[in-house]
Design a protein around this motif. Structure first.
Motif, PDB file in Angstrom:
ATOM      1  N   ALA A 179       0.857  -1.178   0.000  1.00 36.46           N
ATOM      2  CA  ALA A 179       0.000   0.000   0.000  1.00 36.46           C
ATOM      3  C   ALA A 179       0.900   1.237   0.000  1.00 36.46           C
ATOM      4  O   ALA A 179       2.119   1.138   0.182  1.00 36.46           O
ATOM      5  CB  ALA A 179      -0.895  -0.012   1.227  1.00 36.46           C
ATOM      6  N   ASP A 180       0.292   2.402  -0.215  1.00 35.24           N
ATOM      7  CA  ASP A 180       0.997   3.685  -0.224  1.00 35.24           C
ATOM      8  C   ASP A 180       2.162   3.687  -1.220  1.00 35.24           C
ATOM      9  O   ASP A 180       3.246   4.183  -0.940  1.00 35.24           O
ATOM     10  CB  ASP A 180       1.479   4.043   1.182  1.00 35.24           C
ATOM     11  N   THR A 181       1.921   3.095  -2.382  1.00 36.00           N
ATOM     12  CA  THR A 181       2.893   3.022  -3.477  1.00 36.00           C
ATOM     13  C   THR A 181       2.156   3.322  -4.773  1.00 36.00           C
ATOM     14  O   THR A 181       1.032   2.875  -4.973  1.00 36.00           O
ATOM     15  CB  THR A 181       3.504   1.604  -3.554  1.00 36.00           C
ATOM     16  N   TRP A 182       2.795   4.090  -5.655  1.00 39.34           N
ATOM     17  CA  TRP A 182       2.178   4.414  -6.947  1.00 39.34           C
ATOM     18  C   TRP A 182       2.395   3.281  -7.946  1.00 39.34           C
ATOM     19  O   TRP A 182       3.503   2.757  -8.069  1.00 39.34           O
ATOM     20  CB  TRP A 182       2.755   5.703  -7.524  1.00 39.34           C
ATOM     21  N   TYR A 183       1.317   2.931  -8.645  1.00 39.52           N
ATOM     22  CA  TYR A 183       1.341   1.930  -9.712  1.00 39.52           C
ATOM     23  C   TYR A 183       0.641   2.535 -10.924  1.00 39.52           C
ATOM     24  O   TYR A 183      -0.390   3.195 -10.776  1.00 39.52           O
ATOM     25  CB  TYR A 183       0.579   0.658  -9.313  1.00 39.52           C
ATOM     26  N   HIS A 184       1.178   2.291 -12.099  1.00 43.24           N
ATOM     27  CA  HIS A 184       0.480   2.721 -13.311  1.00 43.24           C
ATOM     28  C   HIS A 184      -0.240   1.509 -13.889  1.00 43.24           C
ATOM     29  O   HIS A 184       0.380   0.501 -14.209  1.00 43.24           O
ATOM     30  CB  HIS A 184       1.436   3.296 -14.349  1.00 43.24           C
ATOM     31  N   ASP A 210       2.779  -0.646 -14.619  1.00 41.18           N
ATOM     32  CA  ASP A 210       4.064   0.043 -14.800  1.00 41.18           C
ATOM     33  C   ASP A 210       4.683  -0.269 -16.157  1.00 41.18           C
ATOM     34  O   ASP A 210       5.895  -0.461 -16.281  1.00 41.18           O
ATOM     35  CB  ASP A 210       5.017  -0.293 -13.655  1.00 41.18           C
ATOM     36  N   GLY A 211       3.852  -0.357 -17.172  1.00 40.35           N
ATOM     37  CA  GLY A 211       4.305  -0.564 -18.537  1.00 40.35           C
ATOM     38  C   GLY A 211       4.504  -2.007 -18.944  1.00 40.35           C
ATOM     39  O   GLY A 211       4.742  -2.301 -20.106  1.00 40.35           O
ATOM     40  N   ALA A 212       4.394  -2.934 -17.992  1.00 42.36           N
ATOM     41  CA  ALA A 212       4.634  -4.350 -18.290  1.00 42.36           C
ATOM     42  C   ALA A 212       3.322  -5.128 -18.357  1.00 42.36           C
ATOM     43  O   ALA A 212       2.429  -4.949 -17.520  1.00 42.36           O
ATOM     44  CB  ALA A 212       5.531  -4.962 -17.217  1.00 42.36           C
ATOM     45  N   ASP A 213       3.224  -6.002 -19.335  1.00 43.30           N
ATOM     46  CA  ASP A 213       2.086  -6.908 -19.475  1.00 43.30           C
ATOM     47  C   ASP A 213       2.103  -7.849 -18.270  1.00 43.30           C
ATOM     48  O   ASP A 213       3.111  -8.503 -18.000  1.00 43.30           O
ATOM     49  CB  ASP A 213       2.246  -7.690 -20.779  1.00 43.30           C
ATOM     50  N   VAL A 214       0.984  -7.931 -17.531  1.00 40.99           N
ATOM     51  CA  VAL A 214       0.956  -8.787 -16.342  1.00 40.99           C
ATOM     52  C   VAL A 214       0.548 -10.220 -16.670  1.00 40.99           C
ATOM     53  O   VAL A 214       0.348 -11.038 -15.779  1.00 40.99           O
ATOM     54  CB  VAL A 214       0.055  -8.209 -15.223  1.00 40.99           C
ATOM     55  N   GLY A 215       0.433 -10.526 -17.959  1.00 41.84           N
ATOM     56  CA  GLY A 215       0.198 -11.901 -18.375  1.00 41.84           C
ATOM     57  C   GLY A 215      -1.247 -12.344 -18.340  1.00 41.84           C
ATOM     58  O   GLY A 215      -1.530 -13.525 -18.418  1.00 41.84           O
ATOM     59  N   PHE A 216      -2.165 -11.406 -18.229  1.00 38.23           N
ATOM     60  CA  PHE A 216      -3.586 -11.761 -18.220  1.00 38.23           C
ATOM     61  C   PHE A 216      -4.201 -11.440 -19.570  1.00 38.23           C
ATOM     62  O   PHE A 216      -4.014 -10.358 -20.103  1.00 38.23           O
ATOM     63  CB  PHE A 216      -4.335 -10.977 -17.146  1.00 38.23           C
ATOM     64  N   ILE A 247       1.895   2.086 -24.026  1.00 36.52           N
ATOM     65  CA  ILE A 247       1.706   1.647 -22.650  1.00 36.52           C
ATOM     66  C   ILE A 247       3.008   1.737 -21.865  1.00 36.52           C
ATOM     67  O   ILE A 247       3.027   2.196 -20.724  1.00 36.52           O
ATOM     68  CB  ILE A 247       1.130   0.214 -22.626  1.00 36.52           C
ATOM     69  N   LEU A 248       4.107   1.333 -22.483  1.00 40.81           N
ATOM     70  CA  LEU A 248       5.410   1.437 -21.839  1.00 40.81           C
ATOM     71  C   LEU A 248       5.737   2.894 -21.527  1.00 40.81           C
ATOM     72  O   LEU A 248       6.210   3.220 -20.436  1.00 40.81           O
ATOM     73  CB  LEU A 248       6.499   0.819 -22.725  1.00 40.81           C
ATOM     74  N   GLY A 249       5.463   3.798 -22.464  1.00 40.03           N
ATOM     75  CA  GLY A 249       5.695   5.224 -22.234  1.00 40.03           C
ATOM     76  C   GLY A 249       4.874   5.769 -21.084  1.00 40.03           C
ATOM     77  O   GLY A 249       5.375   6.509 -20.237  1.00 40.03           O
ATOM     78  N   LEU A 250       3.607   5.397 -21.033  1.00 42.13           N
ATOM     79  CA  LEU A 250       2.751   5.843 -19.934  1.00 42.13           C
ATOM     80  C   LEU A 250       3.269   5.319 -18.604  1.00 42.13           C
ATOM     81  O   LEU A 250       3.254   6.033 -17.595  1.00 42.13           O
ATOM     82  CB  LEU A 250       1.313   5.362 -20.156  1.00 42.13           C
ATOM     83  N   GLY A 251       3.748   4.086 -18.584  1.00 40.64           N
ATOM     84  CA  GLY A 251       4.287   3.497 -17.371  1.00 40.64           C
ATOM     85  C   GLY A 251       5.541   4.197 -16.879  1.00 40.64           C
ATOM     86  O   GLY A 251       5.854   4.161 -15.694  1.00 40.64           O
TER      87      GLY A 251
END
Length: 166
Positions: free
Chosen positions: A71-76, A91-97, A146-150
């Motif tokens: 918690a209390d951490t930024w995630y894109h 964070d720009g990475a495909d989470v495999g879903f 997506i990578l750029g946004l991350g």
């Protein structure tokens, strides 16, 4: 797409307290159509947990295996839908879903940040934390966007078909 910073991870509780809806676009049924999509923090099928969860309103939970580390951490977070394929990125990475459903087109109607009011039914899923740089396009972003946004690039760097930016 949005940067989210959950203040807490909903690891216990029942009912409305176990799922934190960060961004939701469209409707979730009565009185509107079932055409909405959103993402947030919770467990499988809207239970308690610290996973990245998607919702195809009124139809199905999209249970990813990505778990937020703290918690209390930024995630894109980015949720894309290209034709019938739904995918998530953190964070720009495909989470495999990857998941497929019937294509309902681009959702219209309500767009909410920080909660989903379930069409004023009294069932509210509120996000416990901070949200920034929320954007929605009427197309699926490509991997380099997506990578750029991350990396922290503004959604305004990818203006083609940008529908909303907050």
């Amino acid at each position: 797409a949005a940067f989210i910073n959950p203040e807490t991870l909903p690891t216990t509780g029942t009912g409305n307290s176990v799922f934190d809806m960060a961004v939701y676009n469209g409707e979730d049924g009565d009185p509107g159509p079932y055409n909405g999509y959103g993402f947030g923090v919770g467990g499988d099928s809207g239970t308690a947990g610290s996973k990245l969860i998607g919702l195809f309103g009124g139809i199905a939970w999209k249970n990813t295996t990505y778990t937020f580390a703290a918690a209390d951490t930024w995630y894109h977070v980015v949720m894309t839908r290209n034709a019938t394929t739904l995918k998530f990125y953190v964070d720009g990475a495909d989470v495999g879903f990857s998941n497929t459903d019937a294509d309902n087109g681009v959702p219209s109607g309500n767009f909410t940040i920080g909660c989903q009011d379930r069409n004023n039914s009294g069932n509210i899923w509120s996000f416990d934390g901070r949200i920034a740089e929320v954007a929605a396009w009427d197309r699926a972003l490509n991997a380099s966007e997506i990578l750029g946004l991350g990396k922290g690039y503004s959604p305004l760097f990818f203006p083609r078909n940008l529908q909303r930016y907050y």
